[in-house]
Design an enzyme around this catalytic site. Structure first.
Site, PDB file in Angstrom:
ATOM      1  N   TYR A 145       0.855  -1.186   0.000  1.00 17.01           N
ATOM      2  CA  TYR A 145       0.000   0.000   0.000  1.00 17.01           C
ATOM      3  C   TYR A 145       0.890   1.234   0.000  1.00 17.01           C
ATOM      4  O   TYR A 145       1.850   1.310   0.749  1.00 17.01           O
ATOM      5  CB  TYR A 145      -0.894   0.002   1.247  1.00 17.01           C
ATOM      6  CG  TYR A 145      -1.788   1.215   1.372  1.00 17.01           C
ATOM      7  CD1 TYR A 145      -2.851   1.416   0.491  1.00 17.01           C
ATOM      8  CD2 TYR A 145      -1.577   2.163   2.372  1.00 17.01           C
ATOM      9  CE1 TYR A 145      -3.677   2.526   0.608  1.00 17.01           C
ATOM     10  CE2 TYR A 145      -2.404   3.272   2.496  1.00 17.01           C
ATOM     11  CZ  TYR A 145      -3.452   3.452   1.618  1.00 17.01           C
ATOM     12  OH  TYR A 145      -4.267   4.551   1.735  1.00 17.01           O
ATOM     13  N   ASP A 240       9.230   2.652  -0.085  1.00 20.76           N
ATOM     14  CA  ASP A 240       8.181   3.317   0.675  1.00 20.76           C
ATOM     15  C   ASP A 240       8.327   2.877   2.128  1.00 20.76           C
ATOM     16  O   ASP A 240       7.902   1.795   2.519  1.00 20.76           O
ATOM     17  CB  ASP A 240       6.803   2.951   0.116  1.00 20.76           C
ATOM     18  CG  ASP A 240       5.683   3.650   0.880  1.00 20.76           C
ATOM     19  OD1 ASP A 240       5.995   4.355   1.864  1.00 20.76           O
ATOM     20  OD2 ASP A 240       4.514   3.489   0.491  1.00 20.76           O
ATOM     21  N   LYS A 268       4.037   8.736   8.958  1.00 24.08           N
ATOM     22  CA  LYS A 268       3.724   8.113  10.257  1.00 24.08           C
ATOM     23  C   LYS A 268       4.664   8.590  11.392  1.00 24.08           C
ATOM     24  O   LYS A 268       4.496   9.690  11.886  1.00 24.08           O
ATOM     25  CB  LYS A 268       3.678   6.593  10.097  1.00 24.08           C
ATOM     26  CG  LYS A 268       2.547   6.195   9.116  1.00 24.08           C
ATOM     27  CD  LYS A 268       2.145   4.753   9.170  1.00 24.08           C
ATOM     28  CE  LYS A 268       0.835   4.545   8.418  1.00 24.08           C
ATOM     29  NZ  LYS A 268       0.943   3.984   7.083  1.00 24.08           N
TER      30      LYS A 268
HETATM   31  C1  LIG Z   1       0.262   4.550   5.747  1.00 22.57           C
HETATM   32  C2  LIG Z   1       1.034   4.315   4.518  1.00 22.57           C
HETATM   33  C3  LIG Z   1       0.976   5.203   3.419  1.00 22.57           C
HETATM   34  C4  LIG Z   1       0.004   6.341   3.365  1.00 22.57           C
HETATM   35  O1  LIG Z   1       0.268   7.305   4.333  1.00 22.57           O
HETATM   36  P1  LIG Z   1      -0.912   8.321   4.735  1.00 22.57           P
HETATM   37  O2  LIG Z   1      -0.266   9.243   5.702  1.00 22.57           O
HETATM   38  O3  LIG Z   1      -2.004   7.477   5.312  1.00 22.57           O
HETATM   39  O4  LIG Z   1      -1.334   9.008   3.493  1.00 22.57           O
HETATM   40  C5  LIG Z   1       1.826   4.983   2.360  1.00 22.57           C
HETATM   41  N1  LIG Z   1       2.687   3.958   2.351  1.00 22.57           N
HETATM   42  C6  LIG Z   1       2.768   3.079   3.372  1.00 22.57           C
HETATM   43  C7  LIG Z   1       3.761   1.977   3.319  1.00 22.57           C
HETATM   44  C8  LIG Z   1       1.935   3.224   4.479  1.00 22.57           C
HETATM   45  O5  LIG Z   1       2.000   2.333   5.464  1.00 22.57           O
END
Ligand SMILES: *Cc1c(COP(=O)(O)O)cnc(C)c1O
Length: 430
Positions: A145, A240, A268
């Site tokens: 994601y 990511d 995060k």
């Molecule tokens: C949470 C998450 C996102 C998205 O971040 P948001 O602050 O919710 O937009 C993107 N990549 C990864 C791996 C994530 O865990």
């Protein structure tokens, strides 16, 4: 015991004004059944709902609260920042401190741009990779994601070389054509996809440790192999690390596996609980961003002084705690062992994946190394387990496909309580 009257009433009211009653879909508990609990406050390892129920926290805002809730150092920094106004939309010294700290902690990041969420970070990183390479395709992995940017809401085609399909209305076929989705942990499929789109792949984007299909580790040598393909084909490798950044080590998953991406996305933990994201990497690529470079990316609230104060205080706490990551790994290993012992005692063959303070209990007897494997889980059983845990005062992510996030506030005694709740819950549903 465990009354949820107020939460139920609030959920009903919320649905009149907010789509589905929530501002992010997973919060609605759709995957596990039942109504969401509405949170009033949290401190340390505990979170409290509107009915006054206390839960041991294993969501921790989906990661940011790695130190536990309401950390005093972070709150002090925020209080101090608030006194000087909430936003300027102009440069501040704090932003340099923040950028410098990130560059020092994550060696592959030479320059960094702050944004407001993980979604913004990944969208911007992909645009930058396209602008920098002059190519249009992006390869991503099934089950990973990267936020809700259009390019990422694409389902896999039937093979590595077939075109993707939008998996949300509102995403155009045109966008889908530029995203190729391949299975996690299968390097041959990446090879195939790259060869089928020779000189047209701008970026490979991956969660180096997946957390958004449950916790799934990269196979030995997999990240190195990705690095190699990207090097030989002139592709920008994006890790990511919105979830794994500052969670698995000070330098994220790349620090653990010793593979350097070209670009890294963060979010995060980096905001300490405030809405923050960042993307950074090689100077040469980052200098392609406006105003020095041609790739446009901007933000009214980017580098916000309050968010920077929270994030910088968080990173300071992380760097000043020598044993943070070994402590987190130790307590999470204790959880793993305790839950595994409970499974063994009941003769249940389920699978636990763990790295550092990320852990998942998969309701399948098979190894879970990709999304296909994760999808074999008994989701109904997970839902029952989730609700039994909630009744016993443990607040788990409400989906089989989410990692649990262990915070520094989880003591050995609390780990024992979680293990006991798990054993009782497993008994209750079998
Ligand atoms: C949470 C998450 C996102 C998205 O971040 P948001 O602050 O919710 O937009 C993107 N990549 C990864 C791996 C994530 O865990």
């Amino acid at each position: 015991m465990h009354q949820i009257t107020k939460s139920n009433n609030l959920f009903e009211e919320a649905q009149n004004y907010i789509p589905g009653g929530v501002n992010s879909p997973v919060r609605a508990f759709k995957a596990v059944g039942g109504n969401p609990i509405f949170i009033k406050k949290a401190k340390g390892a505990f979170i409290y709902d509107e009915d006054g129920n206390e839960y041991i926290e294993l969501i921790n805002s989906w990661g940011p609260m790695i130190l536990g809730h309401a950390n005093e150092k972070i709150e002090e920094a925020v209080h101090e920042a608030v006194k000087g106004s909430l936003s300027f939309g102009a440069p501040t010294a704090k932003e340099i401190e923040m950028a410098k700290t990130i560059c020092e902690m994550v060696p592959s990041i030479e320059k960094v741009r702050m944004v407001n969420s993980g979604t913004e970070a990944t969208m911007s990183a992909v645009r930058l990779a396209r602008g920098y390479t002059g190519r249009s395709k992006v390869i991503k992995f099934e089950g990973c994601y990267h936020g809700h940017g259009d390019s990422f809401l694409i389902a896999a085609g039937s093979g590595a070389i077939t075109l993707g399909e939008p998996n949300s209305p509102g995403v155009t076929k045109g966008t889908a054509r530029d995203t190729i989705t391949v299975p996690f942990n299968d390097i041959n499929k990446v090879h195939e996809a790259v060869m089928a789109n020779k000189d047209n792949v701008a970026a490979v984007i991956i969660e180096p440790v997946a957390g958004n299909m449950g916790c799934i580790l990269p196979n030995q040598g997999y990240l190195e192999a990705l690095r190699k393909i990207c090097d030989s084909e002139g592709i920008v490798l994006i890790f990511d690390e919105v979830m794994t950044g500052f969670r698995l080590s000070k330098a994220g998953a790349q620090g653990v596996f010793n593979v350097q991406p070209d670009l890294t996305t963060l979010g995060k933990i980096i905001g300490g609980g405030m809405p923050v994201g960042a993307y950074g990497g090689k100077k040469e690529i980052m200098d392609f961003v406006a105003p020095v470079g041609p790739v446009y990316q901007a933000g009214t609230l980017s580098g916000n002084p309050v968010a920077m104060a929270a994030g910088h205080a968080m990173l300071n706490e992380i760097t000043s705690d020598e044993s943070l990551y070994s402590d987190l790994a130790l307590i999470t290993a204790k959880l793993e062992n305790g839950i595994q012992a409970g499974l063994d005692e009941l003769g249940l063959p389920y699978t636990i994946n763990r790295i550092g303070s990320m852990i998942s209990l998969f309701f399948t007897s098979e190894k879970v190394t990709d999304f296909e494997g994760a999808k074999k889980c008994d989701l109904k059983l997970f839902g029952q387990y989730f609700r039994e845990m909630l009744k016993r005062g443990v607040y788990l992510p409400p989906s089989q496909f989410e990692s649990w996030f262990i915070s520094k506030s989880i003591t050995p005694a609390l780990a024992d309580r979680i293990i006991e709740a798990s054993n009782e819950s497993l008994k209750a549903i079998h």
